[in-house]
Design a protein around this motif. Structure first.
Motif, PDB file in Angstrom:
ATOM      1  N   TRP A 252       0.835  -1.207   0.000  1.00 40.93           N
ATOM      2  CA  TRP A 252       0.000   0.000   0.000  1.00 40.93           C
ATOM      3  C   TRP A 252       0.867   1.252   0.000  1.00 40.93           C
ATOM      4  CZ3 TRP A 252       0.153   3.612   4.006  1.00 40.93           C
ATOM      5  CH2 TRP A 252      -0.762   4.672   3.882  1.00 40.93           C
ATOM      6  N   GLU A 256       0.933   4.136  -2.979  1.00 43.73           N
ATOM      7  CA  GLU A 256       0.610   5.519  -2.629  1.00 43.73           C
ATOM      8  C   GLU A 256       1.764   6.447  -2.988  1.00 43.73           C
ATOM      9  OE1 GLU A 256      -2.354   6.954  -0.894  1.00 43.73           O
ATOM     10  OE2 GLU A 256      -2.959   5.206  -2.061  1.00 43.73           O
ATOM     11  N   ASN A 259       1.893   7.092  -6.712  1.00 43.99           N
ATOM     12  CA  ASN A 259       0.836   8.017  -7.125  1.00 43.99           C
ATOM     13  C   ASN A 259       1.150   9.453  -6.710  1.00 43.99           C
ATOM     14  OD1 ASN A 259      -1.350   6.590  -8.521  1.00 43.99           O
ATOM     15  ND2 ASN A 259      -1.475   5.377  -6.661  1.00 43.99           N
TER      16      ASN A 259
END
Length: 305
Positions: A252, A256, A259
């Motif tokens: 995760w 993240e 992005n």
């Protein structure tokens, strides 16, 4: 030498093992959700403890019978042969800080659930969208001014009250985590990576643990679920493996980070990283859908290592 089913009581377990202490090569404990107390207790009593990596252990499918006794014998057999897949046993104080970061993530997910609930109520009542930032600024007085039915307003107030409580607890945990990791050199280095801020740096640092346990960059990136899982034979794809094998929190964090890097860090350092990845992939291959074009989570995992 001995087999016995015991309750989850450390004293009884130690009493069974103590007569065999001199002959035991080690004690294998499966990495289930509740292994902390048993591993810590056995280590404190002087036993050599090995944490079995359960997802990497698969007995052959032709077994007619399987149960706790058979599983225990299989783990002992793997240990005797020296081929037991093992997990890392972090010291209790490191686990406590890491679990505190996981608790923060749990609270943030819960807060998101209540924010979405308010957004859904407003969409049903007004047919208009309210943003998450607007939800976070709501108070009881502001809700009363919306002109909603009394029961609808009460439902929103319940969500808003919980959001406020969660905000205070999340702030408290973030402050404590900053005290624990903010002064560490690795934390400062992680925050220099495009897309990685305070929260992601904390997660990556605590979930990684001692970096020395990874032999190479590829091992770490694989642990972070940033690479594909493919089975090949004679140069041909024969199937896929367990893509979820690894640390879901690191997975995760790096998605993240990729992005955020695409969204906010379009600097020279990031462009150089993109160009390097494009050369490795070839011009015809794009990035993962989650991370957007040009940057894979792998891009973030390698420099983090």
């Amino acid at each position: 030498m001995v087999e016995k089913r015991l309750p989850n009581e450390l004293e009884k377990i130690l009493a069974l093992l103590s007569p065999w202490r001199a002959e035991l090569v080690g004690v294998v404990v499966e990495s289930t959700f509740n292994w902390y107390w048993l591993v810590d207790g056995l280590q404190a009593a002087g036993f050599a403890v090995h944490l079995a990596h359960t997802t990497a252990i698969k007995k052959y499918d032709g077994l007619k019978h399987s149960g706790d006794q058979a599983d225990a014998r299989h783990l002992a057999h793997l240990l005797r042969l020296g081929i037991l897949p093992k997990g890392t046993i972090l010291p209790p104080e490191q686990r406590a800080v890491r679990d505190l970061a996981r608790k923060r993530m749990q609270l943030v997910r819960s807060r998101t659930t209540h924010i979405l609930a308010v957004e859904n109520i407003m969409a049903r009542q007004r047919g208009a969208r309210i943003t998450s930032n607007q939800v976070k600024r709501l108070t009881a007085d502001l809700i009363d001014q919306l002109g909603l039915a009394e029961d609808v307003a009460l439902a929103i107030k319940a969500n808003v009250a919980i959001i406020a409580s969660l905000n205070s607890q999340i702030d408290l945990l973030e402050k404590r985590l900053q005290e624990r990791v903010g002064e560490r050199l690795e934390y400062a280095l992680l925050t220099t990576t495009p897309g990685i801020g305070q929260v992601l740096a904390t997660t990556i640092l605590l979930e990684t643990g001692p970096i020395e346990r990874f032999g190479a960059t590829g091992n770490f990136v694989s642990y972070a679920r940033c690479v594909d899982s493919v089975h090949t034979s004679n140069g041909k794809k024969k199937g896929e493996g367990n893509a979820r094998n690894g640390n879901k929190y690191l997975a995760w964090a790096f998605v993240e980070a990729a992005n955020f890097a695409l969204r906010y860090c379009r600097g020279e350092a990031l462009l150089r990283t993109e160009e390097g990845q494009d050369k490795q992939r070839g011009s015809g291959q794009g990035a993962g859908a989650q991370a957007g074009p040009g940057v894979l989570p792998h891009t973030e995992g390698a420099p983090a290592f």
